[in-house]
Design an enzyme around this catalytic site. Structure first.
Site, mmCIF file in Angstrom:
data_model
loop_
_atom_site.group_PDB
_atom_site.id
_atom_site.type_symbol
_atom_site.label_atom_id
_atom_site.label_comp_id
_atom_site.label_asym_id
_atom_site.label_seq_id
_atom_site.Cartn_x
_atom_site.Cartn_y
_atom_site.Cartn_z
ATOM 1 N N ASP A 8 0.855 -1.189 0.000
ATOM 2 C CA ASP A 8 0.000 0.000 0.000
ATOM 3 C C ASP A 8 0.888 1.235 0.000
ATOM 4 O O ASP A 8 1.767 1.380 0.857
ATOM 5 C CB ASP A 8 -0.900 0.011 1.240
ATOM 6 N N ASP A 130 -15.762 -3.808 -1.421
ATOM 7 C CA ASP A 130 -15.609 -3.797 0.031
ATOM 8 C C ASP A 130 -17.007 -3.871 0.625
ATOM 9 O O ASP A 130 -17.891 -3.128 0.196
ATOM 10 C CB ASP A 130 -14.935 -2.498 0.492
#
EC number: 5.3.1.16
Length: 246
Positions: A8, A130
Protein backbone atom coordinates in the site's frame (compact mmCIF):
# COMPACT_ATOMS: atom_id res chain seq x y z
CA UNK A 1 -4.54 -20.58 -4.16
CA UNK A 2 -2.27 -17.64 -4.70
CA UNK A 3 -1.08 -15.72 -1.65
CA UNK A 4 -0.63 -12.11 -2.78
CA UNK A 5 1.39 -9.62 -0.71
CA UNK A 6 -0.05 -6.13 -0.52
CA UNK A 7 2.07 -3.03 -0.97
CA UNK A 8 0.00 0.00 0.00
CA UNK A 9 1.51 3.28 -1.17
CA UNK A 10 1.17 6.58 0.64
CA UNK A 11 3.44 9.54 -0.12
CA UNK A 12 5.89 7.19 -1.85
CA UNK A 13 6.19 4.87 1.16
CA UNK A 14 4.89 1.39 1.92
CA UNK A 15 2.28 1.68 4.69
CA UNK A 16 -0.72 -0.09 6.20
CA UNK A 17 -3.88 1.69 7.27
CA UNK A 18 -6.21 0.56 10.00
CA UNK A 19 -9.83 0.49 8.84
CA UNK A 20 -9.02 2.65 5.81
CA UNK A 21 -8.09 5.74 7.84
CA UNK A 22 -5.37 7.81 6.16
CA UNK A 23 -4.27 9.33 9.47
CA UNK A 24 -3.88 5.89 11.07
CA UNK A 25 -1.02 4.61 8.91
CA UNK A 26 1.97 2.51 9.93
CA UNK A 27 5.01 3.10 7.69
CA UNK A 28 6.87 -0.13 6.91
CA UNK A 29 9.40 1.04 4.33
CA UNK A 30 10.44 3.97 2.17
CA UNK A 31 12.02 1.66 -0.41
CA UNK A 32 9.21 0.16 -2.48
CA UNK A 33 11.44 -1.87 -4.81
CA UNK A 34 13.26 -3.44 -1.85
CA UNK A 35 9.90 -4.31 -0.31
CA UNK A 36 8.74 -5.95 -3.55
CA UNK A 37 12.04 -7.83 -3.72
CA UNK A 38 11.51 -9.13 -0.20
CA UNK A 39 8.21 -10.74 -1.20
CA UNK A 40 9.53 -12.04 -4.52
CA UNK A 41 12.42 -13.69 -2.69
CA UNK A 42 9.90 -15.36 -0.40
CA UNK A 43 8.01 -16.81 -3.34
CA UNK A 44 5.39 -14.20 -4.28
CA UNK A 45 3.95 -14.87 -7.74
CA UNK A 46 1.93 -11.66 -7.93
CA UNK A 47 1.86 -8.29 -6.17
CA UNK A 48 -1.17 -6.31 -5.05
CA UNK A 49 -0.36 -2.59 -5.06
CA UNK A 50 -2.67 0.17 -3.89
CA UNK A 51 -2.17 3.89 -4.44
CA UNK A 52 -3.81 5.17 -1.26
CA UNK A 53 -3.29 8.85 -2.12
CA UNK A 54 -4.77 8.06 -5.52
CA UNK A 55 -7.83 6.46 -3.94
CA UNK A 56 -8.51 9.59 -1.92
CA UNK A 57 -7.63 12.08 -4.69
CA UNK A 58 -9.31 10.22 -7.55
CA UNK A 59 -6.21 10.08 -9.76
CA UNK A 60 -2.84 8.26 -9.66
CA UNK A 61 -0.33 9.81 -7.25
CA UNK A 62 2.17 6.99 -6.63
CA UNK A 63 2.41 5.70 -10.21
CA UNK A 64 6.20 6.14 -10.26
CA UNK A 65 6.64 3.62 -7.46
CA UNK A 66 4.53 1.10 -9.39
CA UNK A 67 6.60 1.64 -12.53
CA UNK A 68 9.85 1.16 -10.59
CA UNK A 69 8.65 -2.21 -9.32
CA UNK A 70 7.51 -3.13 -12.82
CA UNK A 71 10.99 -2.35 -14.21
CA UNK A 72 12.75 -4.26 -11.43
CA UNK A 73 10.56 -7.37 -11.88
CA UNK A 74 9.38 -7.45 -15.50
CA UNK A 75 7.95 -10.98 -15.25
CA UNK A 76 5.99 -10.45 -12.04
CA UNK A 77 2.26 -9.81 -12.50
CA UNK A 78 1.09 -6.67 -10.69
CA UNK A 79 -2.48 -5.72 -9.89
CA UNK A 80 -2.98 -2.04 -9.05
CA UNK A 81 -5.86 -0.21 -7.43
CA UNK A 82 -6.47 3.28 -6.10
CA UNK A 83 -7.43 6.32 -8.15
CA UNK A 84 -8.42 4.42 -11.29
CA UNK A 85 -11.33 6.50 -12.53
CA UNK A 86 -10.81 6.75 -16.32
CA UNK A 87 -9.72 4.67 -19.32
CA UNK A 88 -6.58 6.79 -19.82
CA UNK A 89 -5.25 5.76 -16.41
CA UNK A 90 -5.89 2.09 -17.17
CA UNK A 91 -4.19 2.40 -20.55
CA UNK A 92 -1.12 4.05 -19.00
CA UNK A 93 -0.75 1.31 -16.40
CA UNK A 94 -1.24 -1.52 -18.91
CA UNK A 95 1.21 0.06 -21.37
CA UNK A 96 3.76 0.16 -18.54
CA UNK A 97 3.33 -3.59 -18.08
CA UNK A 98 0.92 -3.77 -15.15
CA UNK A 99 -1.25 -6.89 -15.54
CA UNK A 100 -4.52 -5.87 -13.89
CA UNK A 101 -6.25 -2.63 -12.95
CA UNK A 102 -8.68 -2.69 -10.05
CA UNK A 103 -11.70 -0.40 -10.16
CA UNK A 104 -13.12 0.38 -6.74
CA UNK A 105 -15.43 3.24 -5.78
CA UNK A 106 -16.08 4.25 -9.39
CA UNK A 107 -17.44 0.76 -10.11
CA UNK A 108 -20.24 1.39 -7.63
CA UNK A 109 -20.90 5.03 -8.57
CA UNK A 110 -20.73 4.38 -12.29
CA UNK A 111 -21.15 0.69 -13.21
CA UNK A 112 -21.17 1.57 -16.93
CA UNK A 113 -17.49 2.45 -16.57
CA UNK A 114 -16.71 -1.17 -15.66
CA UNK A 115 -18.42 -2.42 -18.82
CA UNK A 116 -16.52 0.18 -20.87
CA UNK A 117 -13.19 -0.77 -19.31
CA UNK A 118 -13.80 -4.50 -19.83
CA UNK A 119 -14.64 -3.87 -23.46
CA UNK A 120 -11.56 -1.70 -24.02
CA UNK A 121 -9.14 -3.89 -22.05
CA UNK A 122 -10.54 -7.44 -21.86
CA UNK A 123 -8.78 -9.71 -19.38
CA UNK A 124 -7.17 -6.85 -17.47
CA UNK A 125 -9.98 -5.45 -15.30
CA UNK A 126 -10.78 -6.43 -11.73
CA UNK A 127 -13.31 -4.87 -9.40
CA UNK A 128 -12.66 -4.34 -5.73
CA UNK A 129 -15.79 -4.76 -3.63
CA UNK A 130 -15.61 -3.80 0.03
CA UNK A 131 -18.56 -4.89 2.12
CA UNK A 132 -19.85 -4.63 5.64
CA UNK A 133 -22.52 -7.17 6.59
CA UNK A 134 -23.18 -7.92 2.93
CA UNK A 135 -23.61 -4.30 1.82
CA UNK A 136 -21.06 -2.53 -0.38
CA UNK A 137 -18.99 0.30 1.11
CA UNK A 138 -17.28 3.04 -0.91
CA UNK A 139 -15.09 6.14 -0.68
CA UNK A 140 -12.34 4.63 1.41
CA UNK A 141 -15.00 2.76 3.43
CA UNK A 142 -16.49 6.03 4.64
CA UNK A 143 -19.94 5.24 3.24
CA UNK A 144 -21.96 2.01 3.31
CA UNK A 145 -24.38 1.87 0.35
CA UNK A 146 -27.65 -0.01 -0.12
CA UNK A 147 -26.07 -2.22 -2.80
CA UNK A 148 -25.97 -5.94 -2.05
CA UNK A 149 -22.47 -7.30 -2.73
CA UNK A 150 -23.69 -10.45 -4.53
CA UNK A 151 -26.03 -8.51 -6.83
CA UNK A 152 -23.27 -6.11 -7.81
CA UNK A 153 -20.82 -8.97 -8.22
CA UNK A 154 -23.15 -10.67 -10.70
CA UNK A 155 -23.49 -7.45 -12.66
CA UNK A 156 -19.71 -7.05 -12.95
CA UNK A 157 -19.32 -10.70 -13.91
CA UNK A 158 -21.71 -10.07 -16.79
CA UNK A 159 -19.61 -7.06 -17.78
CA UNK A 160 -16.58 -9.31 -18.16
CA UNK A 161 -14.35 -8.53 -15.18
CA UNK A 162 -11.45 -10.92 -14.63
CA UNK A 163 -11.94 -11.30 -10.87
CA UNK A 164 -13.53 -9.69 -7.82
CA UNK A 165 -11.32 -8.66 -4.94
CA UNK A 166 -13.54 -8.98 -1.91
CA UNK A 167 -12.76 -7.26 1.38
CA UNK A 168 -14.80 -7.66 4.51
CA UNK A 169 -14.15 -4.23 5.97
CA UNK A 170 -15.11 -5.12 9.48
CA UNK A 171 -11.88 -7.10 9.59
CA UNK A 172 -9.26 -5.50 7.32
CA UNK A 173 -6.12 -4.39 9.10
CA UNK A 174 -7.59 -5.45 12.43
CA UNK A 175 -6.08 -8.97 12.47
CA UNK A 176 -9.41 -10.66 13.21
CA UNK A 177 -9.35 -13.54 10.75
CA UNK A 178 -11.19 -13.94 7.46
CA UNK A 179 -14.97 -13.84 7.09
CA UNK A 180 -15.18 -17.28 5.48
CA UNK A 181 -18.99 -17.40 5.25
CA UNK A 182 -19.32 -14.08 3.42
CA UNK A 183 -16.43 -14.89 1.08
CA UNK A 184 -17.84 -18.33 0.29
CA UNK A 185 -21.33 -16.95 -0.35
CA UNK A 186 -19.96 -14.52 -2.94
CA UNK A 187 -17.70 -17.14 -4.55
CA UNK A 188 -20.57 -19.63 -4.86
CA UNK A 189 -22.85 -17.03 -6.42
CA UNK A 190 -20.36 -16.11 -9.17
CA UNK A 191 -18.37 -18.03 -11.78
CA UNK A 192 -15.39 -15.67 -11.91
CA UNK A 193 -12.55 -15.96 -9.38
CA UNK A 194 -12.79 -14.27 -6.00
CA UNK A 195 -9.64 -12.95 -4.37
CA UNK A 196 -10.15 -12.71 -0.62
CA UNK A 197 -8.78 -9.72 1.23
CA UNK A 198 -9.01 -8.43 4.76
CA UNK A 199 -8.30 -10.12 8.03
CA UNK A 200 -5.77 -12.78 7.03
CA UNK A 201 -3.59 -13.14 10.12
CA UNK A 202 -1.97 -16.58 10.23
CA UNK A 203 -1.70 -20.06 8.74
CA UNK A 204 -5.10 -21.03 10.18
CA UNK A 205 -6.74 -18.41 7.96
CA UNK A 206 -5.03 -19.93 4.93
CA UNK A 207 -6.27 -23.36 5.98
CA UNK A 208 -9.79 -21.95 6.31
CA UNK A 209 -9.64 -20.27 2.89
CA UNK A 210 -8.31 -23.47 1.31
CA UNK A 211 -11.58 -25.18 2.26
CA UNK A 212 -13.48 -22.78 -0.03
CA UNK A 213 -10.95 -22.68 -2.88
CA UNK A 214 -13.17 -25.17 -4.73
CA UNK A 215 -16.01 -22.61 -4.59
CA UNK A 216 -13.93 -20.17 -6.64
CA UNK A 217 -11.55 -18.44 -4.23
CA UNK A 218 -8.38 -18.25 -6.33
CA UNK A 219 -6.25 -15.99 -4.19
CA UNK A 220 -5.83 -14.19 -0.90
CA UNK A 221 -4.26 -10.79 -0.30
CA UNK A 222 -2.25 -10.35 2.86
CA UNK A 223 -0.86 -7.14 4.29
CA UNK A 224 -0.46 -6.27 7.94
CA UNK A 225 0.11 -9.92 8.98
CA UNK A 226 3.22 -10.36 6.82
CA UNK A 227 4.59 -6.96 7.83
CA UNK A 228 4.04 -7.43 11.54
CA UNK A 229 5.10 -11.07 11.54
CA UNK A 230 2.01 -13.07 12.54
CA UNK A 231 2.23 -14.75 9.11
CA UNK A 232 5.44 -15.85 7.39
CA UNK A 233 4.76 -15.27 3.69
CA UNK A 234 6.95 -18.11 2.45
CA UNK A 235 5.32 -20.60 4.83
CA UNK A 236 1.88 -19.29 3.90
CA UNK A 237 2.38 -19.75 0.16
CA UNK A 238 3.94 -23.19 0.69
CA UNK A 239 0.96 -24.27 2.81
CA UNK A 240 -1.48 -22.88 0.26
CA UNK A 241 0.26 -24.78 -2.57
CA UNK A 242 0.23 -27.97 -0.53
CA UNK A 243 -3.49 -27.65 0.29
CA UNK A 244 -4.32 -26.84 -3.34
CA UNK A 245 -2.87 -30.20 -4.38
CA UNK A 246 -4.72 -32.10 -1.66
Amino acid sequence: MLLIPAIDLKDGECVRLRQGLMDDATVFSGDIVAMAERWVNQGARRLHMVDLNGAFEGKPVNGDAVYQVREAFPDLPIQIGGGIRDLETIEAYLKAGVSYCIIGTKAVHNPEFVAEACKAFPGHIMVGLDAKEGMVAINGWAEVTDHNVIDLGKQFENDGVEAIIYTDIGRDGMMQGVNIQATQALAKALNIPIIASGGITNLDDIRALATIEKDGVSGAITGRAIYEGSLNFKEGQALSDELSKA
